[in-house]
Design an enzyme around this catalytic site. Structure first.
Site, PDB file in Angstrom:
ATOM      1  N   ARG A 248      -2.311  -7.437 -21.505  1.00  0.00           N
ATOM      2  CA  ARG A 248      -3.140  -7.019 -22.648  1.00  0.00           C
ATOM      3  C   ARG A 248      -2.494  -5.917 -23.478  1.00  0.00           C
ATOM      4  O   ARG A 248      -2.937  -5.620 -24.579  1.00  0.00           O
ATOM      5  CB  ARG A 248      -4.557  -6.650 -22.218  1.00  0.00           C
ATOM      6  CG  ARG A 248      -4.661  -5.419 -21.377  1.00  0.00           C
ATOM      7  CD  ARG A 248      -6.106  -5.138 -20.980  1.00  0.00           C
ATOM      8  NE  ARG A 248      -6.915  -4.604 -22.072  1.00  0.00           N
ATOM      9  CZ  ARG A 248      -6.844  -3.361 -22.535  1.00  0.00           C
ATOM     10  NH1 ARG A 248      -5.990  -2.509 -22.022  1.00  0.00           N
ATOM     11  NH2 ARG A 248      -7.616  -2.956 -23.514  1.00  0.00           N
TER      12      ARG A 248
ATOM     13  N   PRO B 272       0.816  -1.223   0.000  1.00  0.00           N
ATOM     14  CA  PRO B 272       0.000   0.000   0.000  1.00  0.00           C
ATOM     15  C   PRO B 272       0.851   1.275   0.000  1.00  0.00           C
ATOM     16  O   PRO B 272       0.350   2.360  -0.281  1.00  0.00           O
ATOM     17  CB  PRO B 272      -0.809  -0.095   1.303  1.00  0.00           C
ATOM     18  CG  PRO B 272      -0.737  -1.514   1.713  1.00  0.00           C
ATOM     19  CD  PRO B 272       0.538  -2.064   1.173  1.00  0.00           C
TER      20      PRO B 272
ATOM     21  N   GLU C 217       2.015  -8.993   8.171  1.00  0.00           N
ATOM     22  CA  GLU C 217       1.977  -7.527   8.289  1.00  0.00           C
ATOM     23  C   GLU C 217       2.843  -6.854   7.230  1.00  0.00           C
ATOM     24  O   GLU C 217       2.797  -5.633   7.075  1.00  0.00           O
ATOM     25  CB  GLU C 217       2.419  -7.080   9.685  1.00  0.00           C
ATOM     26  CG  GLU C 217       1.596  -7.655  10.831  1.00  0.00           C
ATOM     27  CD  GLU C 217       0.091  -7.432  10.651  1.00  0.00           C
ATOM     28  OE1 GLU C 217      -0.308  -6.266  10.489  1.00  0.00           O
ATOM     29  OE2 GLU C 217      -0.657  -8.421  10.663  1.00  0.00           O
TER      30      GLU C 217
ATOM     31  N   ASP D 293      -4.756   2.766 -27.380  1.00  0.00           N
ATOM     32  CA  ASP D 293      -3.980   4.011 -27.430  1.00  0.00           C
ATOM     33  C   ASP D 293      -4.285   4.903 -26.235  1.00  0.00           C
ATOM     34  O   ASP D 293      -5.266   4.723 -25.532  1.00  0.00           O
ATOM     35  CB  ASP D 293      -4.131   4.732 -28.776  1.00  0.00           C
ATOM     36  CG  ASP D 293      -5.428   5.529 -28.889  1.00  0.00           C
ATOM     37  OD1 ASP D 293      -6.136   5.670 -27.874  1.00  0.00           O
ATOM     38  OD2 ASP D 293      -5.719   5.996 -29.991  1.00  0.00           O
TER      39      ASP D 293
HETATM   40  N1  4HQ Z   1      -0.967  -5.267   0.824  1.00  0.00           N
HETATM   41  N2  4HQ Z   1      -1.658  -3.000  -3.247  1.00  0.00           N
HETATM   42  C1  4HQ Z   1       0.738  -7.028   1.033  1.00  0.00           C
HETATM   43  C2  4HQ Z   1      -1.841  -4.499   0.061  1.00  0.00           C
HETATM   44  C3  4HQ Z   1      -1.538  -4.081  -1.326  1.00  0.00           C
HETATM   45  C4  4HQ Z   1      -2.224  -3.072  -2.040  1.00  0.00           C
HETATM   46  C5  4HQ Z   1      -1.277  -5.397   2.241  1.00  0.00           C
HETATM   47  C6  4HQ Z   1       0.302  -5.790   0.341  1.00  0.00           C
HETATM   48  C7  4HQ Z   1      -0.718  -6.638   2.873  1.00  0.00           C
HETATM   49  C8  4HQ Z   1       1.161  -8.074   3.174  1.00  0.00           C
HETATM   50  N3  4HQ Z   1      -0.617  -4.563  -2.155  1.00  0.00           N
HETATM   51  N4  4HQ Z   1       0.646  -6.889   2.480  1.00  0.00           N
HETATM   52  N5  4HQ Z   1      -3.220  -2.305  -1.608  1.00  0.00           N
HETATM   53  O1  4HQ Z   1      -2.885  -4.145   0.548  1.00  0.00           O
HETATM   54  O2  4HQ Z   1      -0.684  -3.903  -3.313  1.00  0.00           O
END
Ligand code: 4HQ
Length: 257
Positions: free
Chosen positions: A153, A88, A115, A168
């Site tokens: 894609r 995230p 985590e 495009d």
């Molecule tokens: N994660 N976009 C992986 C995500 C996430 C997201 C939370 C990543 C938990 C372990 N990954 N951890 N949003 O929520 O890519």
């Protein structure tokens, strides 16, 4: 293009590789894809991939050693690969980033669980951090699939006969026009006449207007940051004139009343 996913749940990808455009891209050797089990790189007898966080607290953290070994081993075979961590905290994925990623020869997608991963992995072995949006997943696997799907894609020839213009940059900043198929009358609701007219120029104009109208009504934010092309300008100007006519009429009615 090469995709290698590093995950403790490689089986999640078994059906992903086997369907639709992804499957076809693999069969046509446009892409080589695999999911590698991080657990296979754990040295201990129980092949542990997580451990308790320094400083205490609930939840577990991905141990650095198995992950580092998996990344290094994969990089040995994919020397030019860009290594991406799904988190995230990363750059938020969008169509522009999909176009950036398709320009790499190989991607290594690192999926965390628990985590998250030990900070020293992010710092030393990761080229880029990407998020698929501001919400919390239980692992990076679905995010990796989203990215692979959107990037695949864009590979040359991946959409088969589909018009290259569909990919495009102009059209992918707007919502698509409405789509219809047979029957021409479904439960009393008819397909717009112009689409059945065989008049290709009129159909093309209708589609451009439909895309613009849907974007205006459903995602005005997309238009606010977009530079319009002359044809789109013309359509907006036409709507503007029509709205002014309505407003003028309404005003004159109010005065008269
Ligand atoms: N994660 N976009 C992986 C995500 C996430 C997201 C939370 C990543 C938990 C372990 N990954 N951890 N949003 O929520 O890519």
């Amino acid at each position: 293009m090469y995709f290698t996913v590093l995950t403790i749940f490689p089986e999640m990808f078994d059906s992903f590789w086997k369907h639709g455009i992804i499957r076809r891209a693999i069969e046509h050797n446009q892409m080589v894809a695999s999911a590698v089990n991080i657990r296979d790189y754990a040295e201990d007898r129980h092949q542990v991939t997580d451990d308790r966080p320094y400083g205490g607290g609930s939840g577990m953290v991905m141990k650095p050693e198995p992950l580092a070994a998996a990344i290094r081993d994969t990089t040995k075979t994919l020397k030019t690969a860009r290594t991406v961590l799904l988190t995230p905290q990363g750059r938020v994925f969008n169509q522009k980033l999909a176009w950036e990623l398709v320009s790499y020869e190989a991607l290594i997608l690192v999926c965390g669980r628990y985590e998250g991963v030990d900070e020293r992995i992010c710092h030393d072995l990761i080229d880029d951090e990407i998020s698929i949006g501001d919400y919390v997943l239980t692992g990076g696997e679905l995010a990796a699939m989203v990215i692979i799907d959107a990037v695949t894609r864009l590979l040359p020839g991946a959409l088969g006969g589909k018009d290259a213009a569909d990919k495009d940059s102009f059209s992918d900043e707007l919502l698509e026009h409405a789509h219809y198929t047979r029957p021409s009358d479904f439960e009393g609701r008819e397909v717009p006449k112009v689409l059945r007219s065989g008049h290709h120029q009129a159909i093309e104009t209708w589609r451009i207007e439909s895309a613009l109208m849907r974007t205006l009504l459903k995602r005005p934010d997309l238009l606010q940051k977009k530079k319009l092309n002359p044809q789109q300008w013309e359509i907006f100007t036409k709507w503007h004139r029509e709205i002014e006519k309505i407003l003028d009429f309404q005003k004159s009615k109010k005065k008269g009343a």
